[in-house]
Design an enzyme around this catalytic site. Structure first.
Site, PDB file in Angstrom:
ATOM      1  N   CYS A  66       6.612  19.740 -36.931  1.00  0.00           N
ATOM      2  CA  CYS A  66       5.668  20.839 -36.712  1.00  0.00           C
ATOM      3  C   CYS A  66       6.253  21.978 -35.879  1.00  0.00           C
ATOM      4  O   CYS A  66       5.511  22.755 -35.281  1.00  0.00           O
ATOM      5  CB  CYS A  66       4.391  20.322 -36.048  1.00  0.00           C
ATOM      6  SG  CYS A  66       4.667  19.543 -34.435  1.00  0.00           S
TER       7      CYS A  66
ATOM      8  N   HIS B  36       5.884  30.479 -26.562  1.00  0.00           N
ATOM      9  CA  HIS B  36       4.608  30.276 -27.245  1.00  0.00           C
ATOM     10  C   HIS B  36       3.942  31.603 -27.591  1.00  0.00           C
ATOM     11  O   HIS B  36       3.226  31.697 -28.601  1.00  0.00           O
ATOM     12  CB  HIS B  36       3.691  29.404 -26.387  1.00  0.00           C
ATOM     13  CG  HIS B  36       4.092  27.963 -26.374  1.00  0.00           C
ATOM     14  ND1 HIS B  36       4.882  27.430 -25.387  1.00  0.00           N
ATOM     15  CD2 HIS B  36       3.860  26.965 -27.263  1.00  0.00           C
ATOM     16  CE1 HIS B  36       5.092  26.147 -25.658  1.00  0.00           C
ATOM     17  NE2 HIS B  36       4.491  25.846 -26.774  1.00  0.00           N
TER      18      HIS B  36
END
Length: 762
Positions: free
Chosen positions: A680, A364
């Site tokens: 996504c 992330h």
């Protein structure tokens, strides 16, 4: 055997340079295995041969001079096979090469094992004996274990030595990693060290003058004083909960910090010209070595205490040095493990690149660098952090390379490449206001992945079709406590208003894995398979209801909110969420009786990121309004690859045939069940990935802001019919390498070779 292994590893780690480390290594191995000769060869990939780096038993004059080709001799054979060779009569083997330079005529028995680091042969360990015999399985096992244990240590020492030599000769050093966000950065390294160790840096001397020594002594004394105060506070805080005998350990620590104990020795080293960090390292490692050499187990355990004290003092030395430093204008952040909070603390106008030793290019934190358009390199495992602090660097995140102390010519070359990169960027950006419509007239919805950088202004609202993934956890990660319902409502309202009337898909709190809250500690052995996403929310309904209410209230009068549930694995979870959503709705009805007409029931969707959810699509079609594929986690779980682990980073590939077939199956099933779907993950942000996804039937793709213009530019120049031909060929391939090759050929044949722009060959 374990004690011998530990002793060798410890002694080698304490040596100041590679040559001494290897000299200690061959001496200790020869002694431990009671053999007549031990030698270490290192691979020189520039000359395609092995060089004798250290020996006890062969001609010492041959060290550094004797070389043997990668495909020559028994050493070359060990490297080719990547496995041990154990011979009683080495000279009778057809691959044996006699060399008078090394004086091995009297040796018959031969055992050699490769030194492998990150799937790469970095050297070969050889032991020899005049007695003709096959070495035992225990001896072979010992040498293999030793090689495996010390491979990373020797590789790290080798890189340190190369950097030192390059610095002396004013040469440019080049290290390899894995690309995160693409691009080029030319700037100055700024090292952030959240986790310190004495192996993080090499000892070095300061300028040989008295004033310099006095500054280093002052720095050291300040660090000792800070450490003393730290122990005093810890002792006071624990005085009510620990017995007096347990608290006595802090008195021992204070005594060890005394000037007559640790301080006197360190200051003596500083007066001899060593900097404060180096002096501390030399003293601590010397004391630890002495303690570990003792037979008494109690004294051995005290070595851990000394190490801990030393690291605490070192941390304060580093903190003081950093407090005096300012961020350089063209800053390349270099750290062990990059976290989003590190990036948040640095002025964005100064940060131009990132290098992370650990972690993966699909973490992330890496996704954040892509969202910000900051070139990033991951997994530069052997980079000695403190040795590169303040040095000039070039990041080539196209070729996954880091250049340290680049030459003037290299900087000029990369400056020209940056100009070319800028021209290409302008070309992609020139059509940002146009619709994303393919040559055969099909509109593709391009949405934003947002919420990673909460301080960024909402400047993209008019250049996309909405928000396909809003990460609400970003707000939680910025706080020092769980945010209130009112705070959340304010945040969500700002986002929904900025993009209105376009849809905004907000994902409920998705912590776990590599996303942690500083105020809510979760200790798990395997966090990616643990307490993540919806699992956490359903276990804490009091927090979840607050978030749902904040979302519903923020959506009042707007109606562009959609709610997305992360990490869903079964129908019961969705039913429980719907119950809580209904409860939140009814409670708000009571609270807002006079204005309840403003609140709408938002559509509810699930993320398809766990393999099991793929097979529940018939159920999802009845239970939810839409679904969104999270290709990052889906790839991770399908391939059983931790995407934050640099050791296996190269195995994470969203173009793996199994991943592509799963994505294709999802699109086919969703169309069959008339369930709206989108994607996504980072695959959508890659133009090559977007081509395949559109061919599969994905008409809604969500990506980071920096990728939208590039993807739009590509899709406007292709027909879906041509994309489908490419997809059918890719789905039939057996490896990601073949898929990448086909996509490359497709791009070239359609005149889009700009996408393959690379500054350097990888």
């Amino acid at each position: 055997m374990l004690a011998r292994l530990r002793k060798i590893a410890q002694v080698v780690s304490q040596q100041p340079d590679l040559n001494r480390a290897l000299e200690s290594f061959v001496s200790l191995v020869k002694e431990s295995m009671k053999t007549q000769c031990c030698s270490v060869y290192f691979a020189d990939y520039n000359q395609d041969n092995f060089v004798l780096m250290a020996t006890k038993g062969l001609n010492p004059d041959a060290v550094g001079k004797f070389r043997i080709g990668f495909t020559e001799g028994l050493v070359g054979l060990v490297a080719q096979r990547e496995e041990p060779i154990n011979l009683a009569f080495a000279q009778d083997h057809p691959r044996f090469i006699y060399s008078p330079d090394v004086d091995e005529d009297n040796y018959n028995a031969f055992l050699a094992v490769p030194i492998v680091h990150q799937k790469k042969i970095i050297g070969v360990i050889v032991i020899q004996q005049s007695l003709a015999r096959v070495f035992s399985q225990d001896e072979e096992s010992f040498l293999i274990t030793l090689s495996a244990q010390l491979a990373s240590q020797l590789a790290h020492a080798e890189v340190n030595e190369i950097l030192k030599q390059d610095e002396k000769t004013h040469q440019t050093s080049c290290l390899k990693g894995a690309s995160g966000a693409p691009g080029i950065a030319i700037g100055e390294a700024f090292v952030v060290m959240p986790k310190l160790s004495f192996t993080s840096f090499d000892v070095k001397k300061t300028d040989q003058d008295k004033s310099s020594n006095l500054e280093q002594i002052k720095l050291f004394r300040q660090a000792v004083a800070a450490t003393r105060n730290e122990f005093l506070i810890m002792s006071q805080e624990l005085s009510d909960t620990l017995p007096s005998e347990a608290l006595a350990v802090f008195q021992v620590y204070q005594q060890l910090l005394d000037a007559k104990s640790l301080g006197q020795k360190v200051e003596k080293e500083i007066k001899q010209g060593w900097c404060a960090k180096s002096a501390l390292k030399r003293v601590i490692e010397s004391i630890v070595g002495q303690f570990m050499a003792m037979q008494d187990s109690y004294i051995k355990e005290r070595a851990i205490d000394v190490q801990d004290i030393g690291l605490r003092v070192l941390q304060h030395v580093i903190d003081t040095e950093h407090a005096l430093k300012t961020y350089p204008d063209n800053m390349i952040l270099v750290t062990d493990v990059l976290t989003p909070s590190m990036i948040a603390q640095i002025p964005k106008e100064k940060l131009i690149g990132v290098i992370s030793i650990s972690g993966g290019s699909n973490s992330h934190a890496s996704i954040l660098t892509k969202a910000l358009g900051i070139p990033a390199i991951w997994g530069v495992i052997d980079l000695p952090l403190l040795q590169v602090d303040g040095k000039e660097m070039i990041i080539d995140a196209y070729a996954s390379k880091v250049y340290i102390s680049p030459s003037k010519a290299l900087k000029q070359e990369y400056s020209q490449f940056k100009k070319q990169e800028g021209i290409l960027h302008d070309q992609f950006e020139s059509e940002y206001e146009l619709d994303t419509t393919t040559l055969d007239g099909k509109h593709i919805q391009l949405l934003l992945n947002a919420g990673l950088e909460v301080s960024t202004e909402l400047t993209n609202a008019h250049f996309c079709d909405g928000v396909g993934l809003y990460r609400t956890e970003a707000w939680f990660m910025q706080k020092s406590r769980f945010p209130t319902q009112s705070e959340q409502e304010t945040w969500y309202r700002e986002v929904l208003t900025s993009y209105h009337p376009s849809p905004v898909i907000m994902r409920t709190l998705d912590i776990g894995g590599d996303k942690v809250l500083s105020y809510f500690d979760v200790d798990e052995e395997n966090p990616f398979l643990g307490w993540r996403g919806i699992r956490f929310s359903l276990d804490h309904p009091e927090l979840f209801l607050e978030q749902l209410k904040a979302m519903l209230k923020a959506n009042a009068g707007l109606g562009n909110l959609k709610i997305l549930l992360p990490m869903v694995t079964n129908v019961n979870e969705v039913e429980e969420v719907k119950r809580l959503l209904q409860q939140a709705y009814f409670e708000l009805e009571d609270e807002w009786a006079d204005q309840f007409y403003q609140i709408e029931r938002p559509e509810l969707g699930v993320m398809l990121e766990v393999p099991s959810s793929i097979f529940l699509l018939p159920e999802w079609a009845k239970k939810v309004d839409f679904c969104s594929v999270g290709s990052n986690d889906l790839t991770q779980y399908l391939l059983a690859v931790d995407r934050t682990n640099s050791q296996v980073a190269e195995l994470f590939d969203s173009y793996h045939p199994a991943v592509l077939r799963a994505l294709h199956q999802i699109a086919t099933s969703c169309n069959e069940y008339e369930l709206p779907f989108s994607l996504c993950g980072e695959l959508a942000a890659d133009p090559e990935g977007a081509i395949l996804l559109v061919a599969m039937g994905y008409k809604s793709l969500s990506m980071n802001p920096s990728s939208i213009n590039k993807v739009k530019w590509v899709l406007r120049r292709l027909k879906i019919a041509d994309m489908k031909i490419l997809l059918n060929m890719c789905l039939q391939q057996s490896s990601a390498i073949e898929v990448h090759r086909m996509i490359r050929n497709f791009i070239i044949s359609h005149g889009l070779s700009q996408l393959l722009y690379k500054v350097k060959d990888a």
